[in-house]
Enzyme design. Structure first.
Site, PDB file in Angstrom:
ATOM      1  N   GLY B  15      59.642  29.081 -23.787  1.00  0.00           N
ATOM      2  CA  GLY B  15      59.536  27.849 -23.001  1.00  0.00           C
ATOM      3  C   GLY B  15      59.617  28.108 -21.518  1.00  0.00           C
ATOM      4  O   GLY B  15      60.367  28.970 -21.075  1.00  0.00           O
ATOM      5  N   ASP B 140      68.713  27.979 -21.347  1.00  0.00           N
ATOM      6  CA  ASP B 140      69.880  27.904 -22.230  1.00  0.00           C
ATOM      7  C   ASP B 140      71.055  28.741 -21.749  1.00  0.00           C
ATOM      8  O   ASP B 140      72.164  28.570 -22.229  1.00  0.00           O
ATOM      9  CB  ASP B 140      69.488  28.347 -23.642  1.00  0.00           C
ATOM     10  CG  ASP B 140      68.690  27.280 -24.362  1.00  0.00           C
ATOM     11  OD1 ASP B 140      68.952  26.097 -24.111  1.00  0.00           O
ATOM     12  OD2 ASP B 140      67.803  27.627 -25.157  1.00  0.00           O
TER      13      ASP B 140
END
Lengths: 402, 402
Positions: B15, B140
């Site tokens: 991503g 993340d």
């Protein structure tokens, strides 16, 4: 000038916007300049504060605080969706008398303007000297008469940038379908504004739907598939209130009066994504910025902020000049450069009237806006910068060279 | 310095983030300064471009374009979630040979770092002279060894501002419960960062949950009700991957292998809101900014942008110095003022390893962060300004005076 003299009271109604506090700042600044206004109060949480006499002294705020209100989203006074009913009006007039309220400013949408109209009429009936002026506020842009409503352009600016950036992400790592759920229940103004995100021919949004045009499910699926065939990806914008042509909320979970979970908020984006996946076989996901769309401080439109301030100030000027039963409205004086001014509109002309997105600004296929709309919205939202692209360059032996 | 000389090839995996293009810009700028690098290519859509020889000439980009990449979200090269398998590596080495690729830079998370490690090892086995360097990237923050990962701080900055502004809206027009779904599947780093939104004692977020701590449903309901009793409103943050203590996705629609609608994206926010409504009787709604959290250009962290750029540049320096099989990592040199530098970590130490949010930074009740975490994250995210508040002032005869 009238010889009305006494306390000014300001209240907020309905959902906040990113600039409702700018209108509050404008009203406060102007009230302080008017010798007829001897006292300045704010109702805590709108109607709730009006009915429970929960007021704060706005004169006590220092200048820095009033300045800071201009850039503060949400309602600093607090707002409410409560409505005033019969005995409520009695309570309200007792509060007016107790505090010698002679100027009442109600900031809100068409529902709040109806309340303001009722208060104005009751004051006339009772012979209670009161000036009632409405200050327009709605992200939905559905107030009548005014060219546009303070609060809308900032929400539009947020969603245009959101779709631009989500579109960039979608272009980078194509996921077949991305549904962006915008704010807006009956009116498609916010969904429409995402068209400002486009700069290149293949930019998002690829499909925009309007609650003013209920959508046939088969048509929507065909439109999604057509975009996918052309681009390999689809960014679709629909607002939370979008219905299908059977008059049903478009796949969304909805208010169910028979359930304890009544007034369940919209889940249109996810439901529509699920429906598209099931019907077309294309993977779909959804984003729902939701309340962030009306509260994001860093994506406020500067035109919106300035106009919201001016509307607050104009309301106070109108009141001390002896007007009552009007809402401040915005007139667009020029597009290049953009200039606007305010005027007064009788509350009857805006109360409970909903200005929907004009059908003549929707394309024949029902899933895009026409250029005339872009001319309308662009000056209000300001620039939505394109992102840079790396053009494909041929590399010898590489596929792009073929 | 090594005497390796040839083409540099850059690819993106997984991503995108708001600053992955800043790393690309850093790598391009440094490549242009290195005489050993004779040619500079980028893979279109990551592994997809590597396997289909779809490459672009990055040397052809003008300076303004490279500069603009620094502030462009998404992956300008395009990215992919494809993985390379056996015959894919053969294809890849044929591509390396065809273009005389001697420097390979792979920007991604721990999955991409495993791929980079495999490529490095295969090159050694085959005696193909190649320098492979990983450039860290993940919203993340779950890469090991490095103090933090480029991309995370901008996503954290977005969500901290989102919760600040949604919290302001929620304070203005209290709706009992508002669930904000943050990004993050297995690691709670992004959810945790929303704690930066707090300035006043009653500010949102009121409850933060962590995927590292599966949540008992009864406990969650009790915690929601306790906040509601205290404040009359609740803003709750949970990330899309949050599980309950039965190991089930917390009320979310999930991947169902038996359905054509497999890999259905998370609907945790709405599902959790519905569950809270049903169990507590409190109205609840949900917001899900989703992809906007990793792509919002206007809420990028400046520290993040600068570090992403430096990581790209450092990767190129490391490669031309003869290193291979390493990822660039960030070392925090000082907090006041914040300063960092880069170092190299062997790919084995980061490949497929997931750094979860530390249990020692979660409070005993499992729904908040400890101060030590705020000291860690604050310098990376930058200031999250408080909004102004209108203090309650007593008004004679008004309820607030009592």
């Amino acid at each position: 000038m009238s010889d009305l003299r006494g306390t000014a009271l300001i209240a907020h109604g309905g959902g906040p916007t990113a600039v409702i506090n700018a209108s509050l700042a404008g009203a406060i600044e102007q009230c302080r300049r008017e010798p007829q206004i001897t006292n300045l109060l704010g109702a805590r949480f709108g109607v709730r504060g009006l009915l429970s006499d929960d007021l704060i002294d706005l004169n006590a705020l220092d200048e820095d605080t009033v300045d800071a209100l201009r850039i503060t989203p949400g309602s600093a006074l607090g707002s409410s969706r409560l409505e005033i009913r019969d005995e409520g009006f009695e309570q309200l007039f007792r509060l007016f008398e107790r505090h010698n309220v002679r100027f009442f400013f109600y900031t809100g949408g068409n529902g709040s303007m109806e309340t303001a109209m009722q208060i104005h009429r009751l004051a006339v009936e009772r012979g209670y000297e009161l000036s009632v002026i409405g200050i327009p506020k709605t992200i939905d842009n559905d107030l009548s008469v005014t060219d546009h409503s303070p609060g809308h352009a900032s929400c539009a600016r947020f969603f245009a940038h959101a779709v631009r950036d989500i579109g960039e992400d979608n272009r980078s790592l194509p996921s077949p379908v991305c549904v962006v759920e915008s704010l807006g229940r009956n009116a498609g103004w916010v969904a429409a504004s995402t068209a400002l995100a486009r700069h290149y021919e293949d930019d998002a949004p690829h499909l925009i739907y309007f609650p003013e045009r209920p959508v046939n499910e088969d048509t929507l699926m065909a439109q999604v598939e057509a975009v996918y065939r052309r681009l390999g990806r689809v960014v679709l914008v629909a607002c939370e209130g979008q219905m299908n042509d059977r008059g049903e909320p478009f796949g969304a979970d909805v208010d169910r009066a028979d359930s304890p979970v009544h007034r369940l908020p919209s889940n249109l984006g996810h439901s529509l994504a699920r429906l598209i996946s099931a019907r077309t076989g294309l993977r779909a996901r959804a984003e729902k910025p939701g309340l962030l769309g009306r509260s994001c401080a860093l994506l406020v439109s500067e035109v919106d902020r300035a106009e919201a301030f001016v509307c607050g100030r104009s309301a106070v000027r109108a009141a001390v000049q002896g007007n009552s039963g009007y809402m401040v409205a915005i007139r667009r004086d020029s597009d290049h450069p953009y200039r606007s001014s305010t005027f007064l509109v009788p509350l009857e002309q805006v109360a409970r009237r909903e200005r929907l997105f004009p059908q003549e600004w929707i394309t024949a296929d029902g899933c895009d806006v026409k250029p005339a709309y872009l001319d309308y919205i662009r000056p209000l939202v300001g620039e939505v910068r394109p992102h840079v692209r790396i053009a494909s360059r041929s590399v010898e032996g590489s596929r792009t060279a073929r």
